[in-house]
Enzyme design. Structure first.
Site, mmCIF file in Angstrom:
data_model
loop_
_atom_site.group_PDB
_atom_site.id
_atom_site.type_symbol
_atom_site.label_atom_id
_atom_site.label_comp_id
_atom_site.label_asym_id
_atom_site.label_seq_id
_atom_site.Cartn_x
_atom_site.Cartn_y
_atom_site.Cartn_z
ATOM 1 N N ASP A 1 31.015 31.386 22.570
ATOM 2 C CA ASP A 1 30.166 30.572 22.191
ATOM 3 C C ASP A 1 28.939 29.905 23.209
ATOM 4 O OD1 ASP A 1 31.254 27.891 19.428
ATOM 5 O OD2 ASP A 1 30.167 27.395 21.709
ATOM 6 N N ILE A 2 28.169 29.572 21.884
ATOM 7 C CA ILE A 2 26.202 29.120 23.162
ATOM 8 C C ILE A 2 26.505 27.608 22.888
ATOM 9 C CG2 ILE A 2 24.132 28.684 22.693
ATOM 10 C CD1 ILE A 2 24.129 31.655 20.836
ATOM 11 N N ASN B 1 19.659 23.886 17.063
ATOM 12 C CA ASN B 1 18.392 23.804 15.093
ATOM 13 C C ASN B 1 18.685 22.690 14.714
ATOM 14 O OD1 ASN B 1 20.050 26.323 14.973
ATOM 15 N ND2 ASN B 1 21.843 25.918 14.319
ATOM 16 N N ASP C 1 17.880 31.351 15.252
ATOM 17 C CA ASP C 1 18.098 32.144 15.438
ATOM 18 C C ASP C 1 17.648 32.919 15.957
ATOM 19 O OD1 ASP C 1 19.356 31.741 12.868
ATOM 20 O OD2 ASP C 1 17.349 32.365 11.360
ATOM 21 N N GLU D 1 27.228 30.726 15.913
ATOM 22 C CA GLU D 1 27.509 31.144 17.231
ATOM 23 C C GLU D 1 28.307 31.565 18.014
ATOM 24 O OE1 GLU D 1 28.618 26.736 17.652
ATOM 25 O OE2 GLU D 1 28.114 28.071 15.479
#
Length: 330
Positions: free
Chosen positions: A193-194, A201, A210, A236
């Site tokens: 998971d980022i 964003n 993206d 993500e």
């Protein structure tokens, strides 16, 4: 079912009826392995068997029906083509036979030669026409084959990252699951998971978000083995399935991925501005014979959020899980 103490529910009956039929083969293999390992068919195992091998087959059967209809059309066309070729060949052979009969009857040779030449000309014309039709049908089949191949590839690929999607992930895991149980080999999963992805964003726009996803996907793809599968799990979150790897090997792989991502630099394309560093939290788990992909990923997910709780940018295995992990946002 009685011998294995499986409750007589409709779903369980459906599973074991298919097992008795031996179709799908994967279901029979899995149950045979579970029986050989003297595993208990508890509520969780029974639910997983139904979900994995029966409950999701409706969509596959609909797709199979569509493909069947397409193949039926192609085969009908091929049948008509062959029927025409056979009829034309019979007509040609009958005409030549008639010329032969007239030869034996003493007919004028010049008339016979002229008749024979006309029949040969007709045969040549028919042959040329059939050959052209054959080439056209072959071209149509090639187009259909290519279209189906491209459609299948698109259906299995995430358009943003270029990684396999959930459908491809489930198919790969199912095969790896069976192989793991048959061979007694380990199978592990790492879930990524980022960290603070929402901030990318919100602060820089979804285009930058993206870009971050594609970068993390590339690092993941480049740092797993050829026989592993790196895929996009959703949002993500990315995932990798590592056949033959125990939790220690998977954890070491996850740590290399974490470090590589932390070392990456990302620049905003429109301005050249260097953006904040990217970090990820990774949860690692090892497959337990007979369990579903969902149960394994759930443990990885809990380990991942244990890492969020510790401050992010770390790898946590299922062995480190706290009794009641609390999830942190972002």
């Amino acid at each position: 079912m009685a011998a294995q103490r499986v409750p007589p529910t409709p779903h369980n009956f459906h599973v074991w009826f298919k097992y008795a039929l031996g179709n799908p083969v994967a279901l029979k293999r899995t149950i045979d392995i579970l029986i050989a390992q003297k595993r208990k068919f508890d509520a969780s195992t029974n639910r997983d068997l139904y979900t994995t091998y029966v409950g999701s087959r409706g969509t596959d059967e609909a797709v199979a029906h569509q493909v069947s209809q397409q193949l039926h059309t192609v085969l009908a066309s091929a049948k008509q083509f062959l029927s025409t070729a056979i009829t034309d060949n019979r007509t040609h052979m009958q005409a030549i036979s008639e010329v032969a009969d007239r030869t034996e009857a003493g007919a004028d040779p010049r008339v016979l030669v002229e008749t024979l030449m006309n029949e040969l000309a007709k045969a040549t014309k028919r042959s040329t026409k059939l050959e052209a039709e054959f080439v056209e049908k072959s071209r149509e089949l090639d187009i259909i084959r290519q279209s189906l191949s491209q459609s299948e590839e698109r259906a299995r690929t995430d358009t943003l990252t270029g990684l396999p999607n959930r459908r491809a992930l489930e198919e790969f895991f199912r095969a790896a699951q069976e192989d793991s149980m048959e061979r007694g080999q380990p199978l592990s999963v790492l879930l990524i998971d980022i960290d603070h992805f929402k901030k990318f964003n919100d602060n820089f726009g979804h285009g930058v978000g993206d870009q971050v996803l594609r970068l993390v996907a590339k690092v993941l793809r480049d740092r797993v083995r050829e026989n592993d599968l790196a895929a996009r799990y959703g949002g993500e979150e990315l995932i990798a399935i590592l056949p033959g790897a125990d939790i220690a090997v998977c954890s070491a792989t996850a740590e290399r991925i974490r470090r590589a991502i932390a070392d990456c630099k990302i620049t905003r394309r429109s301005t050249g501005q260097e953006l904040p560093g990217i970090t990820v939290s990774i949860g690692v788990g090892q497959f337990q014979p007979g369990e579903s992909m969902e149960d394994l990923i759930d443990r990885c997910d809990r380990a991942l959020y244990q890492g969020k709780k510790r401050g992010r940018n770390c790898v946590v295995t299922e062995q480190e899980l706290e009794p009641e992990p609390e999830r942190a946002a972002g």
